[in-house]
Design a protein around this motif. Structure first.
Motif, mmCIF file in Angstrom:
data_model
loop_
_atom_site.group_PDB
_atom_site.id
_atom_site.type_symbol
_atom_site.label_atom_id
_atom_site.label_comp_id
_atom_site.label_asym_id
_atom_site.label_seq_id
_atom_site.Cartn_x
_atom_site.Cartn_y
_atom_site.Cartn_z
ATOM 1 N N PHE A 173 1.128 -1.444 0.208
ATOM 2 C CA PHE A 173 0.136 -0.322 -0.044
ATOM 3 C C PHE A 173 1.102 1.351 -0.256
ATOM 4 N N HIS A 174 1.934 1.292 0.591
ATOM 5 C CA HIS A 174 3.154 2.680 0.741
ATOM 6 C C HIS A 174 3.243 2.777 -0.803
ATOM 7 N N TYR A 175 4.080 1.937 -1.298
ATOM 8 C CA TYR A 175 4.100 1.525 -2.855
ATOM 9 C C TYR A 175 3.374 1.472 -3.765
ATOM 10 N N GLY A 176 2.183 2.213 -3.475
ATOM 11 C CA GLY A 176 0.538 1.810 -3.927
ATOM 12 C C GLY A 176 0.887 0.855 -5.229
ATOM 13 N N ARG A 177 0.735 -0.026 -4.727
ATOM 14 C CA ARG A 177 1.274 -1.510 -5.158
ATOM 15 C C ARG A 177 -0.533 -1.770 -5.422
ATOM 16 N N ASP A 178 -0.897 -2.836 -6.067
ATOM 17 C CA ASP A 178 -1.992 -3.882 -5.802
ATOM 18 C C ASP A 178 -1.593 -4.863 -5.010
ATOM 19 N N GLY A 179 -3.292 -5.395 -4.083
ATOM 20 C CA GLY A 179 -2.820 -5.866 -3.369
ATOM 21 C C GLY A 179 -2.321 -6.030 -1.896
ATOM 22 N N GLY A 180 -2.567 -4.429 -1.070
ATOM 23 C CA GLY A 180 -2.022 -4.079 -0.111
ATOM 24 C C GLY A 180 -3.052 -3.017 0.143
ATOM 25 N N TYR A 181 -2.514 -2.806 1.964
ATOM 26 C CA TYR A 181 -4.019 -2.333 2.661
ATOM 27 C C TYR A 181 -3.559 -1.215 3.460
ATOM 28 N N GLN A 182 -3.945 -0.011 3.757
ATOM 29 C CA GLN A 182 -3.355 0.912 4.374
ATOM 30 C C GLN A 182 -3.395 0.185 6.144
ATOM 31 N N ALA A 183 -1.726 0.826 6.822
ATOM 32 C CA ALA A 183 -1.830 0.460 7.649
ATOM 33 C C ALA A 183 -2.330 1.331 8.943
ATOM 34 N N GLY A 184 -1.980 1.186 10.086
ATOM 35 C CA GLY A 184 -2.273 2.398 11.009
ATOM 36 C C GLY A 184 -1.561 3.620 11.446
ATOM 37 N N SER A 185 -1.919 4.394 11.558
ATOM 38 C CA SER A 185 -0.979 5.993 11.312
ATOM 39 C C SER A 185 0.664 5.809 12.009
ATOM 40 N N PHE A 186 0.984 4.851 12.904
ATOM 41 C CA PHE A 186 2.248 4.804 13.745
ATOM 42 C C PHE A 186 3.013 4.424 12.402
ATOM 43 N N THR A 187 2.499 2.620 11.930
ATOM 44 C CA THR A 187 3.188 1.911 11.188
ATOM 45 C C THR A 187 3.415 2.245 9.781
ATOM 46 N N GLU A 188 2.508 3.205 9.536
ATOM 47 C CA GLU A 188 2.463 4.402 8.148
ATOM 48 C C GLU A 188 4.254 4.792 8.371
ATOM 49 N N GLN A 189 4.391 6.055 9.190
ATOM 50 C CA GLN A 189 5.208 5.992 9.756
ATOM 51 C C GLN A 189 7.108 5.518 9.968
ATOM 52 N N ILE A 190 6.662 3.945 10.655
ATOM 53 C CA ILE A 190 7.544 3.126 10.744
ATOM 54 C C ILE A 190 8.015 3.070 9.337
ATOM 55 N N ILE A 191 7.240 2.779 8.086
ATOM 56 C CA ILE A 191 7.388 2.353 6.929
ATOM 57 C C ILE A 191 8.423 3.358 6.356
ATOM 58 N N LYS A 192 7.585 4.611 6.007
ATOM 59 C CA LYS A 192 8.252 5.711 5.850
ATOM 60 C C LYS A 192 9.481 5.914 6.113
ATOM 61 N N ALA A 193 9.638 6.435 7.450
ATOM 62 C CA ALA A 193 11.232 5.948 8.319
ATOM 63 C C ALA A 193 12.256 4.981 7.469
ATOM 64 N N ILE A 194 11.319 3.744 7.349
ATOM 65 C CA ILE A 194 12.773 2.741 6.631
ATOM 66 C C ILE A 194 12.994 3.227 5.194
ATOM 67 N N ASP A 195 11.837 3.096 4.553
ATOM 68 C CA ASP A 195 11.685 3.616 3.222
ATOM 69 C C ASP A 195 13.119 5.356 2.961
ATOM 70 N N MET A 196 13.033 5.879 3.740
ATOM 71 C CA MET A 196 13.997 7.150 3.525
ATOM 72 C C MET A 196 15.691 7.013 4.153
ATOM 73 N N ALA A 197 15.154 5.939 5.025
ATOM 74 C CA ALA A 197 17.200 5.424 5.807
ATOM 75 C C ALA A 197 17.473 4.824 4.871
ATOM 76 N N ASP A 198 18.946 5.895 5.269
ATOM 77 C CA ASP A 198 20.325 5.587 4.770
ATOM 78 C C ASP A 198 20.465 3.985 4.869
ATOM 79 N N PRO A 199 21.763 3.363 4.669
ATOM 80 C CA PRO A 199 21.392 2.030 5.151
ATOM 81 C C PRO A 199 22.080 2.013 6.544
ATOM 82 N N GLY A 200 22.718 2.451 6.656
ATOM 83 C CA GLY A 200 23.267 2.367 8.441
ATOM 84 C C GLY A 200 22.201 2.431 9.357
ATOM 85 N N ASN A 201 21.188 3.705 9.286
ATOM 86 C CA ASN A 201 19.968 3.393 9.773
ATOM 87 C C ASN A 201 18.769 2.388 9.577
ATOM 88 N N ARG A 202 18.762 2.487 8.597
ATOM 89 C CA ARG A 202 17.739 1.127 8.523
ATOM 90 C C ARG A 202 18.120 0.049 8.575
#
Length: 81
Positions: free
Chosen positions: A15-44
């Protein structure tokens, strides 16, 4: 050893990446996914300690050519990861 990606996690990342088969997470989980998506390798890597399944799913969708299909199959319960 690569962590298991539960169906719910696969669906949230799809869902975060706009692909079929997903559904929206709660707001906290969305922020976690966003942080992982934006993180450099060390922070990831640091986020892997707390959210290994979400990190594995984000890495799969971003860097594995078959990642979207794999996550869609996991989210649909067709395969286990």
């Amino acid at each position: 050893m690569e962590p298991t990606i539960p169906a719910e996690v696969a669906a949230h990342v799809l869902f975060h990446y706009g692909r079929d088969g997903g559904y929206q997470a709660g707001s906290f989980t969305e922020q976690i996914i966003k942080a992982i998506d934006m993180a450099d390798p060390g922070n990831r890597f640091k986020l892997t300690n707390s959210y290994p399944d979400y990190v594995a799913a984000v890495v799969a969708i971003k860097y594995d050519p078959a990642g979207v299909t794999r996550l869609q199959q996991i989210a649909a319960g067709q395969v286990a990861a």
